[in-house]
Write a protein that holds these residues in place. Structure first.
Motif, PDB file in Angstrom:
ATOM      1  N   SER A 196       1.199  -1.136   0.332  1.00 24.58           N
ATOM      2  CA  SER A 196      -0.111  -0.350  -0.231  1.00 24.58           C
ATOM      3  C   SER A 196       1.253   1.222  -0.046  1.00 24.58           C
ATOM      4  O   SER A 196       2.206   1.129   0.083  1.00 24.58           O
ATOM      5  CB  SER A 196      -1.239  -0.001   1.334  1.00 24.58           C
ATOM      6  OG  SER A 196      -1.294  -1.133   1.465  1.00 24.58           O
ATOM      7  N   THR A 197       0.202   2.477  -0.449  1.00 21.55           N
ATOM      8  CA  THR A 197       0.473   3.510  -0.267  1.00 21.55           C
ATOM      9  C   THR A 197       0.580   4.144   1.388  1.00 21.55           C
ATOM     10  O   THR A 197       0.173   3.908   1.426  1.00 21.55           O
ATOM     11  CB  THR A 197       0.385   4.764  -1.247  1.00 21.55           C
ATOM     12  OG1 THR A 197      -1.306   4.718  -1.384  1.00 21.55           O
ATOM     13  CG2 THR A 197       0.595   4.395  -3.112  1.00 21.55           C
ATOM     14  N   LYS A 198       0.712   5.267   1.754  1.00 20.83           N
ATOM     15  CA  LYS A 198       0.836   5.939   2.314  1.00 20.83           C
ATOM     16  C   LYS A 198      -0.093   6.181   2.955  1.00 20.83           C
ATOM     17  O   LYS A 198      -0.953   5.876   3.928  1.00 20.83           O
ATOM     18  CB  LYS A 198       1.720   7.203   3.355  1.00 20.83           C
ATOM     19  CG  LYS A 198       3.264   6.428   3.810  1.00 20.83           C
ATOM     20  CD  LYS A 198       4.334   8.095   4.600  1.00 20.83           C
ATOM     21  CE  LYS A 198       4.821   7.381   5.387  1.00 20.83           C
ATOM     22  NZ  LYS A 198       5.100   8.308   6.335  1.00 20.83           N
ATOM     23  N   LEU A 199      -0.664   6.901   1.182  1.00 19.02           N
ATOM     24  CA  LEU A 199      -2.036   7.349   1.888  1.00 19.02           C
ATOM     25  C   LEU A 199      -3.163   6.472   1.799  1.00 19.02           C
ATOM     26  O   LEU A 199      -4.190   6.616   2.925  1.00 19.02           O
ATOM     27  CB  LEU A 199      -2.803   8.011   0.159  1.00 19.02           C
ATOM     28  CG  LEU A 199      -3.699   8.602  -0.351  1.00 19.02           C
ATOM     29  CD1 LEU A 199      -3.716  10.143   1.039  1.00 19.02           C
ATOM     30  CD2 LEU A 199      -4.188   9.099  -1.580  1.00 19.02           C
ATOM     31  N   GLU A 200      -3.226   5.216   0.929  1.00 16.14           N
ATOM     32  CA  GLU A 200      -4.083   4.238   1.145  1.00 16.14           C
ATOM     33  C   GLU A 200      -4.328   2.957   2.370  1.00 16.14           C
ATOM     34  O   GLU A 200      -4.302   2.913   3.087  1.00 16.14           O
ATOM     35  CB  GLU A 200      -3.463   2.741   0.167  1.00 16.14           C
ATOM     36  CG  GLU A 200      -4.341   3.007  -1.444  1.00 16.14           C
ATOM     37  CD  GLU A 200      -3.316   2.412  -2.200  1.00 16.14           C
ATOM     38  OE1 GLU A 200      -3.144   2.359  -3.411  1.00 16.14           O
ATOM     39  OE2 GLU A 200      -1.773   1.689  -1.449  1.00 16.14           O
ATOM     40  N   ARG A 216      -1.138   5.769  -8.427  1.00 16.40           N
ATOM     41  CA  ARG A 216      -1.414   6.033  -6.885  1.00 16.40           C
ATOM     42  C   ARG A 216      -0.087   6.745  -6.613  1.00 16.40           C
ATOM     43  O   ARG A 216      -0.745   7.605  -5.189  1.00 16.40           O
ATOM     44  CB  ARG A 216      -1.498   4.574  -6.636  1.00 16.40           C
ATOM     45  CG  ARG A 216      -2.440   3.931  -6.684  1.00 16.40           C
ATOM     46  CD  ARG A 216      -2.141   1.655  -6.563  1.00 16.40           C
ATOM     47  NE  ARG A 216      -2.185   1.291  -5.025  1.00 16.40           N
ATOM     48  CZ  ARG A 216      -1.428   0.933  -4.960  1.00 16.40           C
ATOM     49  NH1 ARG A 216      -1.249  -0.830  -5.730  1.00 16.40           N
ATOM     50  NH2 ARG A 216      -1.228   0.351  -3.280  1.00 16.40           N
ATOM     51  N   LEU A 217       0.441   6.329  -6.820  1.00 14.45           N
ATOM     52  CA  LEU A 217       1.430   7.509  -6.280  1.00 14.45           C
ATOM     53  C   LEU A 217       1.500   8.620  -6.300  1.00 14.45           C
ATOM     54  O   LEU A 217       1.975   9.784  -5.720  1.00 14.45           O
ATOM     55  CB  LEU A 217       2.907   6.894  -6.798  1.00 14.45           C
ATOM     56  CG  LEU A 217       3.766   5.841  -6.250  1.00 14.45           C
ATOM     57  CD1 LEU A 217       5.027   4.938  -7.185  1.00 14.45           C
ATOM     58  CD2 LEU A 217       4.281   5.464  -4.998  1.00 14.45           C
ATOM     59  N   ASN A 243      -1.225   9.717  -3.958  1.00 16.67           N
ATOM     60  CA  ASN A 243      -0.489   9.462  -2.293  1.00 16.67           C
ATOM     61  C   ASN A 243       0.415  11.306  -2.156  1.00 16.67           C
ATOM     62  O   ASN A 243       0.047  11.629  -1.371  1.00 16.67           O
ATOM     63  CB  ASN A 243       1.046   8.410  -2.738  1.00 16.67           C
ATOM     64  CG  ASN A 243       1.046   8.874  -1.029  1.00 16.67           C
ATOM     65  OD1 ASN A 243       0.648   8.972   0.302  1.00 16.67           O
ATOM     66  ND2 ASN A 243       2.500   8.322  -1.010  1.00 16.67           N
ATOM     67  N   LEU A 259      -2.387  14.027  -2.322  1.00 23.61           N
ATOM     68  CA  LEU A 259      -3.219  14.319  -0.904  1.00 23.61           C
ATOM     69  C   LEU A 259      -1.978  14.827  -0.425  1.00 23.61           C
ATOM     70  O   LEU A 259      -2.393  15.221   1.011  1.00 23.61           O
ATOM     71  CB  LEU A 259      -3.855  12.842  -0.592  1.00 23.61           C
ATOM     72  CG  LEU A 259      -5.198  13.091  -1.780  1.00 23.61           C
ATOM     73  CD1 LEU A 259      -5.957  12.038  -1.203  1.00 23.61           C
ATOM     74  CD2 LEU A 259      -6.203  13.928   0.180  1.00 23.61           C
ATOM     75  N   PHE A 314      -2.752  18.059   2.755  1.00 22.22           N
ATOM     76  CA  PHE A 314      -3.023  17.719   4.387  1.00 22.22           C
ATOM     77  C   PHE A 314      -1.754  18.780   4.757  1.00 22.22           C
ATOM     78  O   PHE A 314      -2.252  18.727   5.373  1.00 22.22           O
ATOM     79  CB  PHE A 314      -2.287  16.447   4.386  1.00 22.22           C
ATOM     80  CG  PHE A 314      -3.539  15.340   4.170  1.00 22.22           C
ATOM     81  CD1 PHE A 314      -4.851  15.535   4.080  1.00 22.22           C
ATOM     82  CD2 PHE A 314      -3.246  13.806   4.422  1.00 22.22           C
ATOM     83  CE1 PHE A 314      -5.733  14.477   4.052  1.00 22.22           C
ATOM     84  CE2 PHE A 314      -4.614  12.862   3.339  1.00 22.22           C
ATOM     85  CZ  PHE A 314      -5.387  12.969   3.356  1.00 22.22           C
TER      86      PHE A 314
END
Lengths: 316, 293
Positions: free
Chosen positions: A208-212, B17-18, B21, B24, B28
């Motif tokens: 998983s990525t950190k966001l996930e 996905r990256l 990440n 976001l 944040f």
């Protein structure tokens, strides 16, 4: 057997007696202190009882003059005229809910996002700098925020929304939200930090990525704490006084228009107590009924927060 | 042999996905900075408004109908007078409660009840404490709009904060210290008074100073008590009427003349300086004296 001490003689019996005398003083202190401390501890209970009884008694007097049905159902709050006055609490409640809702629109997303950043992304060093700054925001007196809302935020908003009144629900709502950000952020961060690292590492190890990890693993695991922080934030916004009293206005109208002047439960109490409503008038007693409404509302929110964090806590 | 892993698809999928990440993460971070930005804007705005109004005369003058003559002396002195009541009363009650709950109380329903009650009390809006003070202290006990009535009301308001801080400080004292003390033949109260309290005093003081600075900045309960805003003399004793800085700021803010807003800003600067001073004492105590066991 006797010992000589100068020209006095001490027997063992005397020594025991003396020791006992000393001990009995000590024993008295040992007996007394818990009772004194218990007494101080009961002050907090007495405070709660005091709040409940003053609100109850004076509210009771109020309801002898104004029917409780009118209080709960009428949509008009016109307390100043003794004869034609109308005491329907609805406008004050909508005013309160309006500013609270605006505050939550600001405080919940920004507070939660800050919490995620602080707990999941920030380095130890960054957290050590950012957290105290957020706490400063929480330590600024509310009258300062009120001043800021009235003299800075409202004129700024008037440039964007030309028909915005000098007093309105929007500006104090937004500022109140900013004031509450640190509360949401720090309570939610506490909840997220208490999720054990092994769970994060498990998810990271699966790719998983950190966001996930943050959104799909940590957030669900910390839901109860986060939800409780929202409840406390709502309760705080409902009870907030000076910002809405300074920048919200004093027009109890039943409206959901954020550009108009409104009045909250708290601002009404301020208006009555700064004015000269005589002791014993219906207006005077009305502040207790309004205070009771406020008290019950915030109490319900606080109890709900406690219930949520106890009932739905995940134990690791 | 067909391809088991389509590298291109994997890279495509991973990139999305990256990217999400990173985007976001940035959002944040912005959200966290938002608070800081508002803080800077607020302070800058108030300082620029206060400049020119903030001088020795402002500290030395009583309130006035003319903005150029208005000063915060009555409020500043009044806030100090308020502390004369709030500091001892809330400390004695708060630390006493904390010692009782941590050292003496048995784990039973009554203790649970006191504990729950304290956390609920912390959530009661400050204006409701004002109603309590107005009814009990100002009217029933006939203390009038005095420093004593206001001080007692404020003490009850900050009591939960002090109790919780003191409880945490006392809980942080390791049990070995207590056991060593008992082993030397000390009684329970001797142990508390000579071992536990000295070890926990930095934590207690830090929490208490923060609670007191809350009492200095609080306005709503005093408005309800009917504390005057326009007072041209200083109180001489705890039964005199008085005014405090937040009340004066409130009064100046709600006046229509634009100049009074500058006066209010100057008042806010004085209030914030007092608060920063108190908070730095708290931080100093925490860094200097707090031991970790």
């Amino acid at each position: 057997m006797a010992m000589t001490d100068g020209n006095r003689s001490y027997s063992v019996r005397d020594m025991i007696k003396e020791n006992k005398k000393k001990q009995s003083g000590q024993q008295f202190v040992e007996w007394l202190m818990p009772k004194l401390l218990l007494l101080t501890a009961t002050i907090s209970v007495l405070t709660t009882i005091g709040i409940l009884f003053t609100l109850l008694f004076e509210t009771f007097v109020f309801f002898e003059r104004v029917s409780i049905v009118e209080f709960l159902t009428s949509k008009e709050w016109l307390p100043w005229d003794e004869k034609t006055g109308s005491f329907g609490v609805a406008p004050l409640v909508t005013g309160t809910l309006l500013t609270t809702a605006i505050a939550m629109v600001v405080a919940i997303p920004i507070g939660l996002a800050s919490a995620i950043y602080l707990s999941e992304y920030a380095s130890e060093k960054a957290r050590k700098i950012l957290k105290p700054i957020l706490e400063v925001l929480a330590g600024i007196p509310t009258i300062v925020y009120g001043f800021f809302a009235l003299t800075f935020v409202t004129p700024l908003l008037q440039k964007i929304i030309p028909n915005l009144g000098i007093f309105n629900a929007l500006s104090p709502g937004l500022v109140m939200g900013i004031m509450i950000i640190p509360m949401v952020a720090s309570l939610s961060e506490d909840a997220m930090s208490s999720v054990p690292n092994s769970i994060r590492e498990g998810a990271l190890g699966l790719g998983s990525t950190k966001l996930e990890v943050a959104l799909k693993v940590v957030l669900p695991a910390a839901t109860s704490g986060i939800a409780a922080s929202f409840m406390l934030a709502i309760s705080r916004a409902v009870g907030e006084t000076m910002i809405v009293a300074v920048a919200g206005g004093s027009s109890p109208v039943f409206t959901f228009d954020v550009t108009k002047s409104i009045q909250t439960l708290t601002a009404y109490i301020v208006q009555v107590t700064t004015g000269d409503a005589g002791y014993g008038t219906t207006v005077y007693y009305s502040i207790y009924a309004v205070g009771m409404t406020l008290f019950l509302f915030t109490l319900a929110m606080n109890l709900l927060a406690q219930y949520i964090s106890r009932r739905f806590r995940e134990e690791y | 042999m067909g391809k088991l892993i389509d590298k291109q698809r994997v890279v495509q999928h991973m990139n999305g996905r990256l990217l999400r990440n990173n985007v976001l993460k940035f959002l944040f971070f912005l959200a966290t900075l938002f608070g800081l930005i508002v803080l800077v804007v607020l302070l800058y705005r108030i300082l620029t408004q206060a400049i020119g109004w903030l001088n020795l005369d402002f500290l030395n003058n009583f309130p006035s109908r003319r903005p150029e003559n208005a000063g915060i002396k009555a409020g500043l002195v009044g806030s100090l007078w308020l502390m004369v009541i709030v500091a001892p009363v809330s400390l004695i009650l708060g630390v006493g409660t904390a010692i009782y709950l941590e050292e003496y109380a048995k784990k039973n329903r009554f203790t649970d009840f006191i504990q729950t009650n304290i956390s609920n009390l912390a959530g009661v809006p400050s204006i409701v404490f004002g109603l309590l003070g107005l009814t009990i202290f100002v009217r029933e006990l006939n203390l009038g709009r005095s420093i004593l009535a206001a001080g007692l009301t404020m003490s009850l308001l900050v009591l939960p904060v002090i109790v919780v801080a003191a409880q945490e400080a006392i809980r942080a004292v390791p049990n070995q210290l207590r056991e060593a003390s008992y082993g030397m033949g000390a009684t329970k109260w001797q142990t508390i008074y000579r071992i536990v309290l000295p070890a926990s005093i930095p934590g207690i003081l830090t929490g208490s100073i923060l609670a007191l600075s809350r009492a200095i900045g609080e306005t709503a309960p005093l408005v309800v008590l009917g504390i005057p805003t326009f007072l041209a003399y200083l109180p001489r004793g705890i039964l005199d009427t008085f005014t405090v800085m937040p009340m004066q700021i409130y009064n100046w803010t709600s006046r229509p003349q634009a100049d009074f807003q500058n006066v209010a800003a100057a008042g806010i600067v004085v209030l914030l300086v007092v608060l920063i001073f108190m908070n730095s004492i708290a931080i100093f105590i925490r860094n200097k004296f707090q031991k970790r066991y």
